[in-house]
Scaffold this motif. Structure first.
Motif, short mmCIF file in Angstrom:
data_model
loop_
_atom_site.label_atom_id
_atom_site.label_comp_id
_atom_site.label_asym_id
_atom_site.label_seq_id
_atom_site.Cartn_x
_atom_site.Cartn_y
_atom_site.Cartn_z
N VAL A 7 28.87 24.68 34.54
CA VAL A 7 28.44 25.40 34.69
C VAL A 7 28.95 26.35 36.24
O VAL A 7 29.34 25.85 37.43
CB VAL A 7 26.70 26.07 35.24
N VAL A 8 29.76 27.55 36.59
CA VAL A 8 30.56 27.90 36.98
C VAL A 8 29.30 29.28 37.60
O VAL A 8 29.02 30.47 37.24
CB VAL A 8 31.57 28.85 36.36
N VAL A 9 29.08 29.36 39.04
CA VAL A 9 28.68 30.20 39.44
C VAL A 9 29.51 31.27 40.39
O VAL A 9 29.43 31.56 41.81
CB VAL A 9 27.36 30.15 40.35
N GLY A 10 29.18 32.73 39.90
CA GLY A 10 30.16 33.67 40.66
C GLY A 10 31.13 34.14 39.74
O GLY A 10 31.99 32.55 39.56
N ILE A 11 31.75 35.07 39.71
CA ILE A 11 33.20 35.56 38.81
C ILE A 11 33.42 36.23 39.72
O ILE A 11 34.43 37.03 39.74
CB ILE A 11 33.02 36.41 37.11
N GLY A 12 34.79 35.41 40.53
CA GLY A 12 35.81 36.43 41.44
C GLY A 12 37.31 35.60 41.51
O GLY A 12 37.51 35.32 40.01
N ASP A 13 37.71 36.53 41.92
CA ASP A 13 39.49 35.50 42.12
C ASP A 13 39.69 34.28 41.32
O ASP A 13 40.11 34.72 40.73
CB ASP A 13 40.04 36.70 43.55
N ILE A 14 39.44 33.51 42.67
CA ILE A 14 39.56 32.25 42.77
C ILE A 14 38.80 31.47 41.08
O ILE A 14 39.57 30.83 40.57
CB ILE A 14 39.19 31.61 44.02
N THR A 15 37.91 32.60 40.80
CA THR A 15 36.87 31.74 39.67
C THR A 15 37.68 31.74 38.09
O THR A 15 37.91 30.82 37.65
CB THR A 15 35.59 32.13 39.55
N THR A 16 38.49 32.97 37.98
CA THR A 16 39.20 33.58 37.03
C THR A 16 40.68 33.24 37.19
O THR A 16 40.78 32.66 35.73
CB THR A 16 39.01 35.33 36.81
N LYS A 17 40.99 32.83 38.54
CA LYS A 17 42.81 32.10 38.06
C LYS A 17 43.10 31.22 38.09
O LYS A 17 43.80 30.89 37.67
CB LYS A 17 43.00 32.84 39.11
N ARG A 18 41.67 30.40 39.17
CA ARG A 18 42.13 28.38 38.82
C ARG A 18 41.12 27.93 37.98
O ARG A 18 40.96 27.33 37.65
CB ARG A 18 42.27 28.64 40.49
N VAL A 19 39.60 27.98 38.55
CA VAL A 19 38.56 27.59 38.91
C VAL A 19 38.12 27.05 37.20
O VAL A 19 38.52 26.18 36.69
CB VAL A 19 37.22 27.83 39.35
N ILE A 20 38.32 28.37 36.53
CA ILE A 20 37.90 27.82 35.60
C ILE A 20 39.28 27.79 34.32
O ILE A 20 39.17 27.00 33.79
CB ILE A 20 37.24 29.60 33.96
N PRO A 21 40.84 28.24 34.45
CA PRO A 21 41.50 27.70 34.03
C PRO A 21 41.40 26.72 34.31
O PRO A 21 41.82 25.12 33.40
CB PRO A 21 43.09 28.96 34.21
N ALA A 22 41.09 25.87 35.37
CA ALA A 22 41.04 24.06 35.73
C ALA A 22 39.89 23.34 35.01
O ALA A 22 40.62 22.46 34.09
CB ALA A 22 40.77 23.65 36.93
#
Length: 331
Positions: A7-22
């Motif tokens: 589960v990812v908490v927070g949808i911001g720049d780092i999340t959409t560009k790096r965390v979720i793709p990873a």
């Protein structure tokens, strides 16, 4: 457990560009859900969505939580997830202050769950090679490290204004770009024992500092100078270690080049710098491998930051008009 449900908490720049793709790329990871105040941000991913973290934590299928919210929320959200028996990987810096960071680390110990901090530069092949070469004595005894991280940030596009709010971010350049460099110094040289530093607003007039310069002394005698600036239109990413018999240049730190006496190597990072961090966390949970950046190993970075913050606002010396010695005046 053969996979991790994230589960990812927070949808911001780092999340959409790096965390979720990873997470989507890592073969033993599943993006199970997202916690966000704006469900529309989660809709492109086709996963569960909650507006309340506690509701997500009540789902027994959740294994791990990535905390990607502003720094002020790191401690309460991390502790809540750990207390719900979830593993946690938290964005950097670890917390607003050392007390919060220690509470997070204690919660992980008590829950017997893993707490990782996303200091992804610890995964760089170049960083590991540099540490190996220094241990071999390629520059003799390391005595001085010089680090510069200069860029420009004034939130002109209005997308990351929370970074300029000390109530959400804790600090400016010191917290945002400084924590990564301090962490690498700790990774290389161990225990910091003495710290001093200055913070200022030289160009921008925000509530957080636009620049900071820190001097750190380590238990092994090395001194590190870290200069951080968010008011430079000329980017710099310097990282040089000077030893008794030579020097090693890792600059730019985010690039592939490593130069040392008698050699040079090109060691590129992964195209998504968060991927090795996610992969290491999965290996730690599923295979028992050590975390490269744990809550415990990240505490010294918050200790260094806190020492600089305790020094307070900068002071300026001005000459009195009528008598004697300089008077100290707070800027």
């Amino acid at each position: 457990m053969s996979v991790l449900n994230w589960v990812v908490v927070g949808i911001g720049d780092i999340t959409t560009k790096r965390v979720i793709p990873a997470i989507l790329e890592e073969p033993r990871s599943v993006l199970y859900g997202i916690v966000t105040r704006d469900p529309a941000k989660a809709s492109p991913y086709g996963v569960k969505c909650w507006t309340n973290l506690n509701e997500a934590l009540a789902d027994s299928a959740v294994d791990a939580v990535y905390v990607a919210t502003p720094v002020a929320l790191h401690a309460p959200q991390t502790v809540a997830a750990l207390n719900a028996s979830k593993h946690v990987l938290c964005e950097k810096p670890m917390a607003m202050n050392l007390h919060e960071a220690r509470v997070m680390a204690a919660a992980a110990r008590n829950a017997e769950r893993l707490l990782g901090i996303a200091y992804y530069r610890r995964t760089y092949p170049k960083v590991h090679r540099a540490k190996e070469l220094m241990a071999q004595g390629v520059i003799g005894k390391p005595v001085l490290a010089e680090i510069q991280s200069h860029d420009w940030f004034a939130n002109e596009d209005g997308t990351r204004g929370w970074l300029l709010d000390p109530r959400l971010a804790g600090g400016g350049a010191l917290y945002d770009i400084g924590s990564h460099r301090i962490d690498i110094l700790n990774f290389f040289f161990g225990k910091p024992i003495r710290v001093t530093g200055q913070r200022s607003n030289v160009v921008h007039h925000h509530e957080v500092e636009d620049s900071a310069t820190i001097l750190i002394e380590y238990d092994n005698g090395l001194r590190g100078i870290v200069d951080l600036r968010r008011h430079s239109r000329i980017p710099r990413d310097g990282f040089r270690v000077i030893g008794t018999d030579g020097e090693m240049d890792l600059g730019p730190l985010n690039g592939p080049s490593l130069v040392y006496p008698g050699g040079s190597e090109t060691l590129p990072t992964h195209s998504n710098v968060h991927y090795p961090c996610i992969a290491n966390f999965v290996e730690a949970v599923l295979d028992g491998k050590p975390l490269l950046a744990s809550g415990e190993s990240s505490l010294p970075t918050d200790w260094v930051t806190e020492q600089v913050m305790r020094l307070g606002d900068p002071v300026r010396y001005t000459q009195p008009t009528n008598v004697g010695s300089p008077a100290e005046e707070t800027v």
